[in-house]
Motif scaffolding. Structure first.
Motif, PDB file in Angstrom:
ATOM      1  N   LYS A  77       0.844  -1.201   0.000  1.00 31.71           N
ATOM      2  CA  LYS A  77       0.000   0.000   0.000  1.00 31.71           C
ATOM      3  C   LYS A  77       0.878   1.250   0.000  1.00 31.71           C
ATOM      4  CE  LYS A  77      -4.018   1.830   2.423  1.00 31.71           C
ATOM      5  NZ  LYS A  77      -4.888   1.693   3.592  1.00 31.71           N
ATOM      6  N   ASN A  78       0.559   2.207  -0.844  1.00 32.55           N
ATOM      7  CA  ASN A  78       1.305   3.456  -0.930  1.00 32.55           C
ATOM      8  C   ASN A  78       1.180   4.215   0.384  1.00 32.55           C
ATOM      9  OD1 ASN A  78       1.937   6.265  -1.409  1.00 32.55           O
ATOM     10  ND2 ASN A  78       1.884   5.791  -3.593  1.00 32.55           N
ATOM     11  N   ILE A  79       2.283   4.738   0.855  1.00 30.24           N
ATOM     12  CA  ILE A  79       2.312   5.442   2.139  1.00 30.24           C
ATOM     13  C   ILE A  79       1.336   6.625   2.165  1.00 30.24           C
ATOM     14  CG2 ILE A  79       4.265   6.915   1.507  1.00 30.24           C
ATOM     15  CD1 ILE A  79       5.219   6.711   4.404  1.00 30.24           C
ATOM     16  N   GLU A  80       1.100   7.232   1.028  1.00 28.35           N
ATOM     17  CA  GLU A  80       0.185   8.375   0.949  1.00 28.35           C
ATOM     18  C   GLU A  80      -1.259   7.978   1.248  1.00 28.35           C
ATOM     19  OE1 GLU A  80       1.548  11.354   0.542  1.00 28.35           O
ATOM     20  OE2 GLU A  80       3.501  10.412   0.262  1.00 28.35           O
ATOM     21  N   THR A  81      -1.571   6.700   1.133  1.00 30.04           N
ATOM     22  CA  THR A  81      -2.954   6.254   1.343  1.00 30.04           C
ATOM     23  C   THR A  81      -3.171   5.626   2.721  1.00 30.04           C
ATOM     24  OG1 THR A  81      -2.537   4.067   0.375  1.00 30.04           O
ATOM     25  CG2 THR A  81      -3.221   5.843  -1.137  1.00 30.04           C
ATOM     26  N   TRP A  82      -2.147   5.632   3.573  1.00 26.96           N
ATOM     27  CA  TRP A  82      -2.299   5.050   4.901  1.00 26.96           C
ATOM     28  C   TRP A  82      -3.289   5.879   5.718  1.00 26.96           C
ATOM     29  CZ3 TRP A  82       3.260   3.708   7.050  1.00 26.96           C
ATOM     30  CH2 TRP A  82       3.863   2.774   6.208  1.00 26.96           C
ATOM     31  N   THR A  83      -4.137   5.205   6.465  1.00 25.93           N
ATOM     32  CA  THR A  83      -5.088   5.885   7.343  1.00 25.93           C
ATOM     33  C   THR A  83      -4.366   6.340   8.615  1.00 25.93           C
ATOM     34  OG1 THR A  83      -5.694   3.878   8.560  1.00 25.93           O
ATOM     35  CG2 THR A  83      -6.937   4.344   6.520  1.00 25.93           C
ATOM     36  N   ASP A  84      -5.027   7.186   9.396  1.00 27.58           N
ATOM     37  CA  ASP A  84      -4.439   7.632  10.669  1.00 27.58           C
ATOM     38  C   ASP A  84      -4.184   6.449  11.594  1.00 27.58           C
ATOM     39  OD1 ASP A  84      -4.365  10.274   9.915  1.00 27.58           O
ATOM     40  OD2 ASP A  84      -6.215  10.827  10.964  1.00 27.58           O
ATOM     41  N   ASP A  85      -5.101   5.492  11.592  1.00 30.43           N
ATOM     42  CA  ASP A  85      -4.944   4.295  12.419  1.00 30.43           C
ATOM     43  C   ASP A  85      -3.727   3.478  11.979  1.00 30.43           C
ATOM     44  OD1 ASP A  85      -5.888   2.597  14.553  1.00 30.43           O
ATOM     45  OD2 ASP A  85      -6.579   1.193  12.996  1.00 30.43           O
ATOM     46  N   GLU A  86      -3.515   3.356  10.689  1.00 35.07           N
ATOM     47  CA  GLU A  86      -2.359   2.631  10.165  1.00 35.07           C
ATOM     48  C   GLU A  86      -1.055   3.372  10.496  1.00 35.07           C
ATOM     49  OE1 GLU A  86      -4.517   0.429   6.360  1.00 35.07           O
ATOM     50  OE2 GLU A  86      -3.771   2.481   6.148  1.00 35.07           O
ATOM     51  N   LYS A  87      -1.095   4.699  10.433  1.00 28.20           N
ATOM     52  CA  LYS A  87       0.088   5.492  10.786  1.00 28.20           C
ATOM     53  C   LYS A  87       0.420   5.333  12.276  1.00 28.20           C
ATOM     54  CE  LYS A  87      -0.611   8.926   7.170  1.00 28.20           C
ATOM     55  NZ  LYS A  87      -1.044  10.303   6.885  1.00 28.20           N
ATOM     56  N   LYS A  88      -0.605   5.300  13.116  1.00 26.70           N
ATOM     57  CA  LYS A  88      -0.375   5.107  14.559  1.00 26.70           C
ATOM     58  C   LYS A  88       0.221   3.729  14.824  1.00 26.70           C
ATOM     59  CE  LYS A  88      -3.846   8.270  16.312  1.00 26.70           C
ATOM     60  NZ  LYS A  88      -5.148   8.425  16.958  1.00 26.70           N
ATOM     61  N   ALA A  89      -0.269   2.734  14.117  1.00 28.36           N
ATOM     62  CA  ALA A  89       0.291   1.384  14.265  1.00 28.36           C
ATOM     63  C   ALA A  89       1.753   1.374  13.827  1.00 28.36           C
ATOM     64  CB  ALA A  89      -0.527   0.383  13.445  1.00 28.36           C
ATOM     65  N   ALA A  90       2.033   2.053  12.726  1.00 26.10           N
ATOM     66  CA  ALA A  90       3.409   2.116  12.221  1.00 26.10           C
ATOM     67  C   ALA A  90       4.321   2.804  13.240  1.00 26.10           C
ATOM     68  CB  ALA A  90       3.438   2.865  10.886  1.00 26.10           C
ATOM     69  N   GLU A  91       3.855   3.880  13.838  1.00 27.18           N
ATOM     70  CA  GLU A  91       4.647   4.581  14.850  1.00 27.18           C
ATOM     71  C   GLU A  91       4.884   3.700  16.076  1.00 27.18           C
ATOM     72  OE1 GLU A  91       2.741   8.334  15.632  1.00 27.18           O
ATOM     73  OE2 GLU A  91       3.253   9.121  13.652  1.00 27.18           O
ATOM     74  N   LYS A  92       3.868   2.938  16.468  1.00 22.18           N
ATOM     75  CA  LYS A  92       4.019   2.039  17.616  1.00 22.18           C
ATOM     76  C   LYS A  92       5.090   0.985  17.339  1.00 22.18           C
ATOM     77  CE  LYS A  92       0.545   1.017  20.238  1.00 22.18           C
ATOM     78  NZ  LYS A  92       1.059   1.690  21.421  1.00 22.18           N
ATOM     79  N   VAL A  93       5.091   0.454  16.130  1.00 25.69           N
ATOM     80  CA  VAL A  93       6.107  -0.537  15.755  1.00 25.69           C
ATOM     81  C   VAL A  93       7.489   0.111  15.746  1.00 25.69           C
ATOM     82  CG1 VAL A  93       6.928  -2.046  13.896  1.00 25.69           C
ATOM     83  CG2 VAL A  93       4.482  -1.995  14.482  1.00 25.69           C
ATOM     84  N   CYS A  94       7.598   1.279  15.158  1.00 21.51           N
ATOM     85  CA  CYS A  94       8.890   1.982  15.118  1.00 21.51           C
ATOM     86  C   CYS A  94       9.402   2.257  16.532  1.00 21.51           C
ATOM     87  CB  CYS A  94       8.756   3.297  14.350  1.00 21.51           C
ATOM     88  SG  CYS A  94       8.562   3.109  12.568  1.00 21.51           S
TER      89      CYS A  94
END
Length: 160
Positions: free
Chosen positions: A69-86
């Protein structure tokens, strides 16, 4: 006492002292090894608690679905999950870089998660670093992912 007897007693005392010192060194080495093992076990438990936390585990599962999935299309929830993993991998990377836990232990136990997560999240991390002008942003996660890549190469080349 004659001088020869005094010399023999002195040599005997020195020999006993040397033996006691040798035994003391062996005991201290064993204690140090056991303390290191206990410290590593405690550190492993901390890493386990960080990476196997239900929310962190769920976040990793969620970001795996972002693979194509293109990063530009990530939802806020997906971005929060990504930040939690990072954040979770960055914290563990800090522990590894400061020799709190051997990196090979982490790479062996969470190598796939590290490599796969980094591959998916690297574009987001790069974007945030540029936006914030901050190269150190989640750099310990990147460092740890690279070590997991090296670990995989090393392990599989040794098995051949």
């Amino acid at each position: 006492m004659d001088p020869i007897t005094i010399a023999v007693v002195g040599i005997a005392i020195n020999a006993v002292s040397a033996c006691v010192m040798l035994v003391s060194v062996i005991i201290m080495a064993n204690q140090t090894r056991e303390m290191r093992r206990a410290t590593n076990a405690t550190a492993f438990k901390s890493v386990y608690n960080i990476l196997q936390d239900d929310l962190v585990h769920a976040a990793r599962y969620k970001i795996y679905k972002l693979d194509s999935k293109n990063i530009e299309t990530w939802t806020d929830d997906e971005k929060k999950a990504a930040e939690k993993v990072c954040c979770s991998f960055d914290a563990v990377g800090i522990m590894c870089q400061n020799n709190m836990i051997p990196v090979d232990v982490v790479a062996d136990s969470w190598g796939y998660a590290l490599r796969h997560s980094w591959r998916i999240l690297a574009p987001m991390v790069t974007s945030i670093r540029v936006m914030k002008n901050s190269e150190e942003y989640w750099d310990d996660f990147e460092w740890l992912a690279r070590r997991a890549e090296n670990y995989q190469v090393t392990i599989y080349s040794e098995k051949k």
